[in-house]
Design an enzyme around this catalytic site. Structure first.
Site, PDB file in Angstrom:
ATOM      1  CG  ASP A 160      -0.408  -0.303   2.545  1.00 52.49           C
ATOM      2  OD1 ASP A 160       0.891  -0.496   2.813  1.00 52.49           O
ATOM      3  OD2 ASP A 160      -1.036  -0.360   3.438  1.00 52.49           O
ATOM      4  CG  ASP A 173       1.986  -0.053  10.991  1.00 49.26           C
ATOM      5  OD1 ASP A 173       1.376   1.000  11.292  1.00 49.26           O
ATOM      6  OD2 ASP A 173       1.705  -0.044   9.472  1.00 49.26           O
TER       7      ASP A 173
END
Length: 888
Positions: free
Chosen positions: A71, A481
């Protein structure tokens, strides 16, 4: 687990682009621009994965040809010989950073050399540029690009649906692209060179994740989400007649054309109340399989179904693996076994707890089995075993209670593909990695199949901060993340990310310059402390205590001796403490949200910056005083560092294009600043080991110098600069952090926003500079030379090669020209890092402007793609001028 993709770097960039700034300080007019060249080898500090992989695409006509899309981190091609992934979009530059977000990939089954990528990261204002379709005729080794009149959203809601881009399997000059934001369906009839909207397509979509979101991120219309051809309705060279299109519309999600796209109709009888995440056509069985969710994903989804549509009769059959009432998730990942018609698999992509689920049917969905089942709750029986020894951090250091297990089978499992040539191989993407198996059919015989990470080479972390201490581990990283890692060996995956606590995102870290065992990091966490300390160089951690009001990590600085810390967290003002943060006091004289750093010599001196003002504390962070200096960038897209070993020596990078922007230097602790006239723009600054004979540490910056964006090095305090990356190695946005290695001359660590931590090593161990390559008086190269010619990839009719030219003589080159003759009439089609001409079989490759200088004992590399027929032999002789080179 990790439900958010990092936006910090993108928002910082947006702030940098939009912030207004005052006139710059008077510049140092004595500095000289010198873009001498150096040859660097670039690699990743291995983490392996670290982000969401929403798409995996196998070529349908050539075995072992597969691609993955991420992404925010580009696209990759599978390399079967090493079972690793090769990055394909590292050439995306600073100005086009959004083109590292890949919303869809398509591999041409008619001509497997061709691959297409639809790129663009955000459809709202965060990404200033429109999307594009990139096309390659050499499997992604090089690309051409067509800009689109609208944006694409590789990191937007709904990005796991797809593929939105598809090549007609019978007439491969025809492609379709589904657009978001109400822009409709688009078609190309010239192999992706030009595109036009399909004017009569009846539905542009209407689904928005959150219509009330004023940022435009969650409120965007997710649009056209997939295109699927029924190859059985066409013949070679003629356009496929039956085309199915998925639309983000809960009531009208599937459309079909039966006349090669001339007209379109809504499929009658289709399910309503759901979005069709995937539509997979099994021509052999005559079925279109569809996985449905009530939400667009990749994080949300509470109900789902799986359906089968008979293409010949128009019959719809609900083949959901479980009753809708028993779902608390949607379905997305969907694949069929091309070797075994009737075998279909689907994923419960949004089943976060206790785990994702994978379903398998061998009778076209009439009956299903699951990857795991409950025996007696909460105990589970798994049809699989997991081996994460190659990426041990995938356990997250967790010790969950049943029915949760570690490592998890996955989450955000929107991509799932069975190899069309091998029923035993299956790959699927998660929010953190690519998993796969090579004995999948054990599932059907009652045995267990083995799942392992199949992710090496695919690096997808977003980097917020980097540190290279003078002792201990060479690299500490602050990541989105996955928190961050301590690398003791850059070529190996660390055993675990930072834990105790485990931040979802680490925003900043620092070490004590004269006591590198003391390390501090701050970050974001849904609940729990936002600061942690280590007394063993980051190997082990313990949590500190938050002052009142903290909501996020912000930035942190450690005193040079580790005796105290200054913290500028989100949610409250700047704080200081002695010891390890058991109690905090508010700093005065400095605004909330300031970026903080420490002097690397004086343990009581700290610095801050906010909105054009530089602040200094000489009492350990208790009080700050604003510097009288003016003309610094007025916005907050600024990063600064103090030089180790020199009190008050500070470098500041940042700014915006509509005001002050560049690189500043202070030698009096920020009281006064000099702006370097030879640096047009700079966004990060770092230091590394000094060159041989140099009295000042090496500078590294992500900057624009001499009109060129790149990674630059200076061995003479910024008087001259060397661009050390090249156009093939740009990695999009690199402005968050950069640092040299204090122990290895020339080594630099570069942050990326989705391609992980890149590090480079120089072939120029002398650290010498060089003359200006644009100077027409530079002499012609003389002396001995050596060449290594390596074919790095080869396919039917085409190949890719790398050439390394070494100066083995005693004098530096200030320009070079290498000649050779192909033995089998090969033809060069495209060259990078050199300019090439060819006459018959004779080739001449010359330097480009930035890599003209090659010091004695150093090398320069370039590459090319070409065509061949019959035999692809290597050249046996090379010359630089009249000098024959040794051939390795």
């Amino acid at each position: 687990m990790r439900r958010t993709r990092i936006l910090t770097a993108v928002l910082a960039l947006a702030a940098g682009l939009l912030a207004g700034t005052p006139p710059a300080l008077a510049a140092d007019s004595t500095a000289k621009v010198s873009l001498a060249a150096d040859t660097y080898a670039w690699k990743n500090a291995r983490i392996d994965g670290g982000g969401f992989v929403p798409g995996i695409v196998f070529n349908r006509s050539e075995k072992n040809l597969a691609y993955a899309r991420t992404d925010i981190g580009g696209a990759y091609r599978w390399q079967q010989s090493s079972k690793t992934w090769a990055p394909l979009l590292d050439s995306v530059g600073w100005d086009d950073w959004g083109h590292t977000g890949v919303v869809s990939l398509a591999s041409d089954s008619v001509d497997p050399n061709k691959v297409y990528a639809a790129v663009g990261t955000y459809t709202n204002s965060w990404d200033p540029k429109n999307g594009a379709v990139m096309r390659s005729s050499n499997r992604g080794a090089s690309w051409q690009k067509t800009d689109l009149p609208f944006k694409l959203g590789g990191n937007m809601p709904g990005r796991g649906m797809g593929e939105r881009l598809a090549v007609d399997p019978n007439k491969n000059s025809v492609l379709y692209l589904g657009a978001p934001s109400g822009k409709g369906l688009w078609r190309s009839t010239d192999s992706g060179v030009s595109w036009s909207q399909v004017a009569n397509f009846p539905n542009v979509g209407n689904y928005q994740q959150d219509p009330s979101d004023t940022s435009g991120y969650a409120s965007d219309n997710q649009g056209i989400v997939w295109v699927t051809f029924d190859e059985s309705t066409g013949t070679s060279g003629n356009a496929t007649r039956a085309i199915y299109v998925g639309v983000a519309d809960l009531q009208n999600s599937v459309y079909r054309s039966t006349d090669a796209g001339a007209t379109w109709t809504r499929l009658a009888g289709q399910p309503t109340g759901y979005l069709a995440h995937k539509g997979v056509l099994d021509a052999a069985g005559g079925y279109l399989y569809l996985s449905y969710s009530d939400k667009g994903g990749p994080y949300d989804g509470g109900k789902g179904q799986v359906w089968r549509y008979a293409t010949a009769t128009g019959t719809w059959t609900n083949i959901s693996p479980v009753a809708e009432a028993d779902t608390y998730y949607g379905f997305s990942g969907l694949t069929v076994d091309r070797q075994k018609p009737g075998t279909v698999m689907a994923t419960a992509y949004s089943s976060w707890w206790p785990d994702t689920q994978i379903f398998r049917s061998t009778d076209s969905g009439a009956t299903w089995t699951r990857a795991w089942d409950y025996t007696s709750y909460p105990n589970r029986a798994n049809r699989y075993t997991m081996d994460v020894s190659s990426s041990p951090w995938l356990t997250w250091g967790a010790n969950p209670s049943p029915p949760e297990q570690t490592p998890k089978l996955g989450w955000m499992t929107e991509s799932l593909e069975i190899d069309p040539f091998d029923s035993n191989r299956m790959m699927y993407g998660t929010g953190a990695t690519v998993y796969g198996t090579e004995n999948l059919t054990n599932w059907d015989s009652g045995g267990q199949f083995t799942i392992k990470p199949m992710v090496q080479g695919l690096e997808e972390t977003a980097v917020n901060d980097l540190a290279s201490p003078p002792s201990g581990a060479p690299l500490l990283s602050a990541l989105g993340d996955v928190g961050g890692f301590r690398h003791t060996d850059l070529s190996k995956v660390p055993s675990m990310m930072f834990t105790s606590p485990n931040f979802t995102t680490t925003t900043s870290l620092d070490f004590a310059e004269t006591n590198a065992n003391t390390v501090v990091r701050v970050g974001n966490l849904d609940s729990g402390p936002h600061i942690a300390f280590s007394t063993d160089n980051g190997a082990n951690w313990f949590a500190g205590t938050d002052p009142s009001g903290v909501s996020g990590g912000g930035t942190v600085a450690a005193a040079s001796d580790g005796s105290r810390f200054v913290w500028s967290p989100d949610g409250t003002g700047v704080q200081y403490t002695t010891g390890f943060g058991s109690s905090w006091s508010a700093s005065s004289g400095i605004p909330a949200g300031a970026v903080v750093e420490s002097d690397r010599v004086d343990a009581k001196t700290f610095y801050g910056f906010k909105s054009g003002k530089f602040y200094v504390s000489t009492d350990g962070g208790a009080t700050f005083t604003a510097s009288a200096a003016t003309g610094l960038p007025s916005g907050d897209s600024v990063r600064f560092k103090a030089l180790p070993g020199a009190k008050g020596d500070v470098w500041l990078a940042g700014g915006a294009t509509d005001g002050a922007y560049g690189l500043w230097h202070s030698t009096d602790g920020g009281a006064s600043w000099t702006k370097l006239s030879n640096v047009e723009q700079a966004d990060a600054i770092g230091f590394g080991k000094a060159a041989t004979g140099a009295s000042y540490q090496t500078l590294y910056t992500s900057a624009k110098i001499g009109g060129v964006r790149g990674i630059f090095r200076s061995t003479d305090k910024g008087a001259t600069w060397t661009r050390i990356n090249d156009d093939a190695h740009q990695w999009g946005w690199t402005g968050a952090a950069i640092t040299g290695d204090p122990r290895v001359y020339g080594r630099v660590y570069v942050s990326t926003n989705g391609r992980g931590v890149i590090y480079g090593d120089t072939s120029d161990t002398s650290g010498g500079g060089g003359t200006d390559p644009t100077d027409p008086t530079d002499p012609t190269p003389t002396g001995a030379c050596a060449v290594t010619y390596k074919i790095t990839n080869q396919w039917s009719g085409g190949f890719q090669a790398d050439v390394q030219l070494s100066n083995t003589g005693s004098s530096a080159w200030t320009g070079w020209s290498l000649g050779w003759t192909f033995p089998n009439a090969q033809t060069i089609s495209q060259t990078w890092n050199a300019e090439s001409t060819q006459s018959g079989s004779t080739v001449t490759a010359k330097n480009v402007g930035w890599n003209a200088n090659v010091a004695a004992g150093s090398s320069v590399s370039f590459g090319f793609t070409g065509s061949w027929s019959g035999t692809n032999g290597k050249p046996t002789a090379f010359k630089v001028g009249d000098q024959n080179c040794t051939v390795a």
